[in-house]
Write an enzyme that holds these catalytic residues in place. Structure first.
Site, PDB file in Angstrom:
ATOM      1  N   SER A 163       1.199  -0.887  -0.180  1.00  0.00           N
ATOM      2  CA  SER A 163      -0.090  -0.242  -0.301  1.00  0.00           C
ATOM      3  C   SER A 163       0.674   1.307  -0.035  1.00  0.00           C
ATOM      4  O   SER A 163       0.433   2.615   0.213  1.00  0.00           O
ATOM      5  CB  SER A 163      -0.522   0.272   1.453  1.00  0.00           C
ATOM      6  N   ASP A 211      -2.633   0.733   5.875  1.00  0.00           N
ATOM      7  CA  ASP A 211      -3.130   0.536   7.498  1.00  0.00           C
ATOM      8  C   ASP A 211      -1.615   1.419   7.600  1.00  0.00           C
ATOM      9  O   ASP A 211      -0.944   1.981   7.068  1.00  0.00           O
ATOM     10  CB  ASP A 211      -2.673  -0.925   7.554  1.00  0.00           C
ATOM     11  N   CYS A 255      19.650 -24.566  -7.498  1.00  0.00           N
ATOM     12  CA  CYS A 255      19.787 -23.235  -8.056  1.00  0.00           C
ATOM     13  C   CYS A 255      20.991 -23.307  -9.508  1.00  0.00           C
ATOM     14  O   CYS A 255      21.842 -23.400  -9.359  1.00  0.00           O
ATOM     15  CB  CYS A 255      20.198 -22.095  -7.212  1.00  0.00           C
ATOM     16  N   HIS A 288      20.684 -17.388  -5.219  1.00  0.00           N
ATOM     17  CA  HIS A 288      20.309 -18.008  -4.642  1.00  0.00           C
ATOM     18  C   HIS A 288      20.123 -19.029  -3.257  1.00  0.00           C
ATOM     19  O   HIS A 288      19.421 -19.463  -2.820  1.00  0.00           O
ATOM     20  CB  HIS A 288      22.142 -18.436  -4.341  1.00  0.00           C
TER      21      HIS A 288
END
Lengths: 375, 375
Positions: free
Chosen positions: A94, A149, A308, A337
């Site tokens: 937000s 918020d 990875c 990674h």
């Protein structure tokens, strides 16, 4: 369609849940870790690299995109997906978290109407309101928008937090009222700090507003770990089972495990990419720092068990060289990674939920991870 | 094997040649542009990205690798290929260019024995000699090593240049004597500035030493373009046809075309990656600067005719956003594009040689490229 959460299984001994989120950009399994692409780019990575790491949803920041390039530029470019060439889901925050940290005089700058603050780029006076945040997110056209918020610091008094929770509820209503994008889900945010009854109140009242998903806010603000985990429990207890639950800004591996056990579905955090740029990597044996001279001639990958791209192709010696000479490929390889490490962790947690053995999984993970950390 | 150059065709109307270089890491066609990986990394790019751009040989810098991580670290890691995980050929420069620019007091610091200078990292006093340069390159285990030559500034007097050429010849001999890597080719360097007879002398005497290839040095040091092209002509005239010819530090598209027409086989330059980091891109219509606000909402790729990853996936609007916000993905995407631009240029020059129409090709290229530049 906005989004739909499908609860497929709850783990036998805990609140941990396995499910899927259906979006207009594909269906993805939860629990899930969302990499953070602050300025419409997950720092240094390509979309193919994110997909290779099995990333699902990514997060982007409303505050940063509001300032540069601006929501109208992105709208005129066909929305955030087209702008950044990403065809999987995007959640936008937000902007609240950023503007609260930029508001200098908390008492004067934070008003019922919104938050006054200065741009971190040029010092310009800016004003963000619940309506403005939603309006920007509508233009960005993300799959999931977040309510604006109040993010109170930690600790605050019970009285302050109570007023803040009320204000966040009023802001949630205002945002929901102006939300105007039929393809975009809108999430509510549960606040209430470490106060169980305020969390309960915030939770129940936010749910009454009927959002498409719910987020637990106000954690990772300086509290200790037991307090944080209690905030999560209290924040989740009264949430509906058929809506997705998102724990904002949490990306430490242990916190992800503890969050999942308490029923969290999605997480996001800049941690994996931020520590990468400083030369740090997650491993099953704890975090390591590639600046350390002991890796100078170490031909092993960062983590032998990791699947990875970085671990399949490069040695610690080479990554250390890149990091110590300031070459951006170093941060890029470590980001790949570290993000993969967190995503793989959530994949394993999903399996543990299916197998009803998440508590054993946690024990095994922590034995290795914390054992090394304490050395 | 060291390397072998195979001359396959000389263009009908010019000195332009099409050929192949056989190395221990594959055979590649020439004319060729070599991307520069100063510190064992082509800034921000992965090896897959380099291969996608059809890169052949890449260049790495002896001076930088000598300082960090050091030649022994790289040797202990199995040589530069294994260290950086690159299975195509690597050419290392001699370090000469860097140390000459770091030598503060030219008269005192440049001696017959070698060059005294201060490290750019910590100011440490260092001394590089022809033997030391070759010794480091032997340890790096590149496919092609360069002789350590004197790089005089521009302009210098005829007398200075004559003495410098003589010294470069003595240094070439000294380097060749200690060169001791059966898998590494060693190139000699032709100097002589803008003086035709000194280029002839340097050329003939260097060839007598029987190197595996020859480089034309001392261009791009401040001279005008006609002078530079004459230096290339004079530097090449007496080189053997069966050895490869390398024009060092040249990467401007027009200079590559002019170099190829005069018989150059390989080029290297930091230009495509350096200008990328500043937001500039080559296009068929000339160089453009992505910082320009006119690209803010431009959904077109950098160059419609380009086949690179960047142009196939991203708009100018997005790249501009990345560049103006300092996101490293921006420099990475522009580096991919700019390197591919130069490599594609050499691919087209090869075709033009095969079709005996390189002069028409030049005319057509320049009309578009310079037309836009002058606007």
């Amino acid at each position: 369609m906005k989004i739909r959460y499908n609860l497929l299984k709850t783990e036998k001994n805990t609140q941990a849940r396995f499910g899927t989120i259906q979006t207009n950009h594909g269906t993805y399994e939860t629990p899930m870790f969302m990499p953070v692409g602050t300025r419409a780019t997950v720092k240094s990575l390509s979309k193919e690299e994110l997909k290779d790491e099995h990333a699902g949803i990514i997060l982007s920041n409303t505050y940063h995109l509001w300032l540069r390039p601006g929501p109208d530029v992105i709208k005129n470019c066909g929305g955030l997906h087209k702008f950044m060439s990403w065809d999987q889901p995007i959640l936008t925050d937000s902007g609240g978290f950023q503007v609260f940290s930029l508001a200098k005089n908390k008492r004067k700058d934070i008003t019922e109407e919104g938050v006054h603050f200065k741009s971190h780029i040029d010092g310009q006076n800016l004003f963000l309101t619940p309506e403005k945040s939603i309006e920007i997110q509508n233009k960005l056209d993300s799959d999931i928008a977040m309510s604006f918020d109040e993010c109170p610091p930690y600790p605050v008094t019970y009285e302050y937090m109570k007023k803040s929770v009320e204000r966040t509820l009023r802001w949630a209503k205002r945002g929901k009222k102006v939300h105007n994008n039929p393809n975009q889900a809108l999430f509510g945010i549960v606040q209430g700090g470490e106060f169980t009854d305020l969390r309960e109140y915030s939770c129940k009242e936010t749910v009454k507003l009927d959002f498409d998903g719910y987020s637990i806010g106000g954690t990772s603000v300086g509290e200790d770990k037991p307090t944080m985990y209690k905030m999560v429990e209290d924040g989740i207890r009264y949430l509906p089972k058929d809506k997705v639950r998102y724990l904002m800004g949490v990306g430490d591996p242990i916190d992800i495990i503890e969050g999942v056990i308490r029923g969290v579905d999605i997480f996001d955090c800049v941690l994996p990419t931020r520590i990468a740029r400083h030369g740090q990597a997650f491993t099953r044996g704890g975090k390591i720092n590639l600046n350390n001279a002991k890796y100078k001639e170490d031909l092993n990958p960062i983590d032998n068990s990791c699947d990875c791209y970085t671990c399949k192709n490069y040695s610690k010696a080479y990554i250390r060289h890149l990091i110590t000479t300031g070459e951006t490929l170093g941060g890029r390889l470590l980001s790949i990674h570290n993000i993969r490490f967190l995503i793989k962790l959530t994949e394993e947690l999903r399996e543990a939920i299916k197998n009803d053995n998440i508590l054993e999984y946690r024990k095994e993970f922590l034995t290795k991870y914390e054992g090394k950390q304490k050395k």
